[in-house]
Design a protein around this motif. Structure first.
Motif, PDB file in Angstrom:
ATOM      1  N   GLN A 249      11.697   0.481   4.732  1.00  0.00           N
ATOM      2  CA  GLN A 249      12.683   0.074   3.968  1.00  0.00           C
ATOM      3  C   GLN A 249      13.627  -0.397   4.745  1.00  0.00           C
ATOM      4  OE1 GLN A 249      13.383  -1.137   1.231  1.00  0.00           O
ATOM      5  NE2 GLN A 249      15.937  -0.697   0.566  1.00  0.00           N
ATOM      6  N   TYR A 250      14.201   0.399   5.854  1.00  0.00           N
ATOM      7  CA  TYR A 250      15.034  -0.120   6.692  1.00  0.00           C
ATOM      8  C   TYR A 250      14.954  -1.055   7.417  1.00  0.00           C
ATOM      9  CZ  TYR A 250      17.890   4.226   5.757  1.00  0.00           C
ATOM     10  OH  TYR A 250      18.656   5.056   5.269  1.00  0.00           O
ATOM     11  N   LEU A 251      13.406  -1.533   7.909  1.00  0.00           N
ATOM     12  CA  LEU A 251      13.102  -2.546   8.721  1.00  0.00           C
ATOM     13  C   LEU A 251      13.368  -3.995   7.785  1.00  0.00           C
ATOM     14  CD1 LEU A 251      12.200  -4.333  10.948  1.00  0.00           C
ATOM     15  CD2 LEU A 251       9.905  -3.973  10.227  1.00  0.00           C
ATOM     16  N   ASN A 252      12.925  -3.725   6.238  1.00  0.00           N
ATOM     17  CA  ASN A 252      13.337  -4.832   5.347  1.00  0.00           C
ATOM     18  C   ASN A 252      14.770  -5.249   5.378  1.00  0.00           C
ATOM     19  OD1 ASN A 252      10.721  -5.270   4.816  1.00  0.00           O
ATOM     20  ND2 ASN A 252      10.604  -3.725   3.117  1.00  0.00           N
ATOM     21  N   ILE A 253      15.884  -4.058   5.362  1.00  0.00           N
ATOM     22  CA  ILE A 253      17.088  -4.402   5.157  1.00  0.00           C
ATOM     23  C   ILE A 253      17.500  -5.181   6.316  1.00  0.00           C
ATOM     24  CG2 ILE A 253      19.162  -3.161   5.595  1.00  0.00           C
ATOM     25  CD1 ILE A 253      18.062  -0.938   3.831  1.00  0.00           C
ATOM     26  N   ALA A 254      17.075  -4.805   7.622  1.00  0.00           N
ATOM     27  CA  ALA A 254      17.191  -5.622   8.827  1.00  0.00           C
ATOM     28  C   ALA A 254      16.769  -6.964   8.691  1.00  0.00           C
ATOM     29  CB  ALA A 254      16.734  -5.096  10.235  1.00  0.00           C
ATOM     30  N   ILE A 255      15.749  -7.312   8.302  1.00  0.00           N
ATOM     31  CA  ILE A 255      15.337  -8.708   7.802  1.00  0.00           C
ATOM     32  C   ILE A 255      16.210  -9.212   6.782  1.00  0.00           C
ATOM     33  CG2 ILE A 255      13.334 -10.063   7.134  1.00  0.00           C
ATOM     34  CD1 ILE A 255      11.554  -7.989   8.314  1.00  0.00           C
ATOM     35  N   LEU A 290       3.555  -3.124   2.391  1.00  0.00           N
ATOM     36  CA  LEU A 290       2.056  -2.601   1.586  1.00  0.00           C
ATOM     37  C   LEU A 290       1.364  -1.897   2.993  1.00  0.00           C
ATOM     38  CD1 LEU A 290      -0.141  -2.791  -0.338  1.00  0.00           C
ATOM     39  CD2 LEU A 290      -0.500  -5.053   0.253  1.00  0.00           C
ATOM     40  N   VAL A 291       1.337  -2.703   4.182  1.00  0.00           N
ATOM     41  CA  VAL A 291       0.836  -2.034   5.220  1.00  0.00           C
ATOM     42  C   VAL A 291       1.329  -0.603   5.541  1.00  0.00           C
ATOM     43  CG1 VAL A 291       0.429  -2.298   7.854  1.00  0.00           C
ATOM     44  CG2 VAL A 291       0.332  -4.375   6.235  1.00  0.00           C
ATOM     45  N   TYR A 292       2.578  -0.632   5.580  1.00  0.00           N
ATOM     46  CA  TYR A 292       3.221   0.854   5.631  1.00  0.00           C
ATOM     47  C   TYR A 292       2.516   1.860   4.813  1.00  0.00           C
ATOM     48  CZ  TYR A 292       6.486   4.604   6.853  1.00  0.00           C
ATOM     49  OH  TYR A 292       7.213   5.672   7.309  1.00  0.00           O
ATOM     50  N   SER A 293       2.451   1.395   3.427  1.00  0.00           N
ATOM     51  CA  SER A 293       1.912   2.265   2.503  1.00  0.00           C
ATOM     52  C   SER A 293       0.527   2.566   2.625  1.00  0.00           C
ATOM     53  CB  SER A 293       1.754   1.762   0.944  1.00  0.00           C
ATOM     54  OG  SER A 293       3.218   1.375   0.535  1.00  0.00           O
ATOM     55  N   LEU A 294      -0.183   1.573   3.319  1.00  0.00           N
ATOM     56  CA  LEU A 294      -1.689   1.972   3.658  1.00  0.00           C
ATOM     57  C   LEU A 294      -1.618   3.153   4.829  1.00  0.00           C
ATOM     58  CD1 LEU A 294      -3.162  -1.717   3.564  1.00  0.00           C
ATOM     59  CD2 LEU A 294      -3.347   0.422   1.934  1.00  0.00           C
ATOM     60  N   ASP A 319       0.732  10.693  -2.708  1.00  0.00           N
ATOM     61  CA  ASP A 319       1.263  10.577  -4.053  1.00  0.00           C
ATOM     62  C   ASP A 319       2.531   9.647  -3.943  1.00  0.00           C
ATOM     63  OD1 ASP A 319      -0.363  12.943  -5.217  1.00  0.00           O
ATOM     64  OD2 ASP A 319       0.908  14.426  -4.447  1.00  0.00           O
ATOM     65  N   TYR A 320       2.874   9.162  -2.985  1.00  0.00           N
ATOM     66  CA  TYR A 320       4.067   8.325  -2.931  1.00  0.00           C
ATOM     67  C   TYR A 320       3.699   7.103  -2.217  1.00  0.00           C
ATOM     68  CZ  TYR A 320       5.160  13.445  -3.215  1.00  0.00           C
ATOM     69  OH  TYR A 320       5.393  14.929  -3.632  1.00  0.00           O
ATOM     70  N   VAL A 321       2.532   6.613  -2.288  1.00  0.00           N
ATOM     71  CA  VAL A 321       2.178   5.330  -1.607  1.00  0.00           C
ATOM     72  C   VAL A 321       2.821   4.108  -1.914  1.00  0.00           C
ATOM     73  CG1 VAL A 321       0.043   6.183  -0.239  1.00  0.00           C
ATOM     74  CG2 VAL A 321      -0.093   5.253  -2.887  1.00  0.00           C
ATOM     75  N   LEU A 322       3.075   4.303  -3.296  1.00  0.00           N
ATOM     76  CA  LEU A 322       3.703   3.015  -3.972  1.00  0.00           C
ATOM     77  C   LEU A 322       5.068   2.925  -3.403  1.00  0.00           C
ATOM     78  CD1 LEU A 322       2.305   3.242  -7.694  1.00  0.00           C
ATOM     79  CD2 LEU A 322       1.726   1.733  -6.164  1.00  0.00           C
ATOM     80  N   PHE A 323       5.861   3.738  -3.367  1.00  0.00           N
ATOM     81  CA  PHE A 323       7.199   3.627  -3.151  1.00  0.00           C
ATOM     82  C   PHE A 323       7.769   2.730  -1.759  1.00  0.00           C
ATOM     83  CE2 PHE A 323      10.572   6.743  -4.400  1.00  0.00           C
ATOM     84  CZ  PHE A 323       9.973   7.256  -5.313  1.00  0.00           C
ATOM     85  N   PRO A 324       7.167   2.645  -0.704  1.00  0.00           N
ATOM     86  CA  PRO A 324       7.712   1.463  -0.022  1.00  0.00           C
ATOM     87  C   PRO A 324       7.565   0.120  -0.550  1.00  0.00           C
ATOM     88  CG  PRO A 324       6.286   3.001   1.427  1.00  0.00           C
ATOM     89  CD  PRO A 324       6.029   3.319  -0.110  1.00  0.00           C
ATOM     90  N   VAL A 325       6.418  -0.181  -1.357  1.00  0.00           N
ATOM     91  CA  VAL A 325       6.190  -1.425  -1.897  1.00  0.00           C
ATOM     92  C   VAL A 325       7.372  -1.561  -2.872  1.00  0.00           C
ATOM     93  CG1 VAL A 325       4.696  -2.830  -3.181  1.00  0.00           C
ATOM     94  CG2 VAL A 325       3.679  -1.507  -1.437  1.00  0.00           C
ATOM     95  N   ILE A 326       7.434  -0.610  -3.835  1.00  0.00           N
ATOM     96  CA  ILE A 326       8.628  -0.868  -4.916  1.00  0.00           C
ATOM     97  C   ILE A 326       9.903  -0.988  -4.256  1.00  0.00           C
ATOM     98  CG2 ILE A 326       9.785   0.616  -6.686  1.00  0.00           C
ATOM     99  CD1 ILE A 326       7.145   1.869  -7.447  1.00  0.00           C
TER     100      ILE A 326
END
Length: 400
Positions: A249-255, A290-294, A319-326
């Motif tokens: 998420q923080y990398l996405n914030i930077a982008i 998605l890559v991070y979730s994997l 149990d939390y793999v959906l979180f980064p994508v969401i």
């Protein structure tokens, strides 16, 4: 080459910011008891709330409006920090009343730490305004150094342990921020022709703040909620999970911070390139997450024990793999709506998502770390779907 340098500075500064945050959590999780880390996590959740208010009322208006006709000067930038300072007062009062067994003089240590964080964010905003974001790397690194000193010097049986950790966080931030601010030359700035109360970025910031506070309530705010219910173990485990899912998420914030000014300019010019850039941006952020979730699916359980210690080794990150994508979907949707200056759409989307969250939260009877995030998935997922629909409709409406 110049564009690459600007992108590198933004991503590098955000990477240091993220690394400092991540290392602070992992080191203190290993050093403190579960109850002690839960108390610290509640404080840090409040810090994240203040950071959200700062980002929505100061940082993001800078990215959208500072290079348009609505010039934002340093003096006006300092005025924008007033909501942040005011918000720290009820946050402080709430924490003092809801952290169980807080040590004597806790309120003084908390105010000192919050002052350090606010000074850091102020310096960071001015550095971004001057296109010198690398300057704000120094306070972030000083925070990490303070944590290392706290672990080395504070006895584990100290009755003032939480106070001392907060002081070791706040003092380096204050000193580093003061050092950097002394080197920032005061420049005369163009005065906007718009009255303060009619500035377009004020409504932009308010809508942005509203939506982000609701997102905080569905995520980091739960740490404080569980601490207030005397569920320290659940609060500590929740913080560990959130810390491990947030790097993407923080990398996405930077982008997002890098792309937002460009998207805003293209939207203002009604350029045909806007839709293409917006779709590419969202695909990149969601794809990376998605890559991070994997990665979490494959190695999350071993990473928890390795990074946070044996106390948390039983957490299953699958149990939390959906979180980064969401989170990426929410971040991408909000960024595009901010560029279109339609933050009220994001507010409505997150408000509806929050209703989904409340519904799932009250019907989720058993509260364990394996299912405590189910309401959050429902709430943020619903908000992301609504945002995507609003973006699609808005692009058609303005023929972009």
């Amino acid at each position: 080459m110049k564009k690459f340098s600007a992108l590198f500075q933004v991503i590098f500064e955000q990477a240091i910011f993220t690394l400092s945050f991540f290392c602070t959590q992992t080191l203190l999780a290993r050093y403190l008891s579960v109850a002690g880390f839960a108390s610290f996590s509640a404080v840090y959740s409040a810090v994240i709330l203040l950071n959200i208010i700062h980002g929505c009322t100061v940082m993001e208006p800078l990215l959208v409006f500072s290079k348009s006709d609505h010039f934002i000067s340093k003096s006006l930038l300092m005025q924008l920090h007033a909501p942040l300072a005011l918000a720290s007062i009820p946050v402080t009062i709430y924490l003092v009343g809801h952290i169980p067994d807080s040590p004597p003089y806790f309120v003084l240590a908390l105010i000192f730490a919050l002052t350090g964080f606010i000074a850091y964010w102020t310096v960071r905003s001015i550095a971004i305004l001057e296109n010198k974001s690398l300057k704000s790397v120094i306070p972030a690194l000083s925070q990490f150094a303070g944590v290392c000193m706290a672990i080395a010097l504070i006895p584990k049986n100290s009755p003032y342990q939480l106070n001392e950790v907060l002081i070791f966080l706040g003092l380096p931030l204050l000193l580093a921020s003061s050092l950097i601010s002394r080197g920032m030359a005061v420049k005369t700035a163009q005065t906007s022709s718009y009255p303060l109360e009619k500035m377009p970025w004020l409504s932009f910031g308010l809508n942005n703040t509203f939506s982000q506070i609701l997102v905080w309530a569905m995520t980091h705010g739960l740490v404080i909620f569980y601490m207030s219910r005397q569920q320290a173990e659940l609060a500590a485990n929740f913080r560990v999970v959130m810390t491990l899912v947030l790097p993407a998420q923080y990398l996405n914030i930077a982008i997002s911070n890098y792309q937002l000014p460009k998207l805003s300019r293209l939207a203002e010019e009604r350029s045909a390139k806007f839709a293409t850039m917006a779709r590419t941006f969202m695909l990149v952020t969601v794809g990376f997450s998605l890559v991070y979730s994997l990665l979490l699916w494959a190695a999350g359980e071993s990473l928890v024990g390795l990074l946070f210690g044996v106390k948390y080794a039983g957490l299953n990150m699958r149990d939390y793999v959906l979180f980064p994508v969401i989170f990426a979907a929410i971040q991408g949707g909000r960024t595009v709506l901010k560029a279109l200056r339609l933050t009220h759409y994001a507010s409505w989307a997150v408000a509806v998502g929050f209703l989904f969250f409340l519904f799932a939260f009250f019907f989720n009877g058993s509260r364990s770390i394996s299912n405590v995030l189910i309401p959050t998935v429902f709430g943020l997922g619903a908000a992301a779907v609504i945002m995507f629909y609003q973006i699609k409709k808005s692009l058609k409406a303005i023929n972009l």
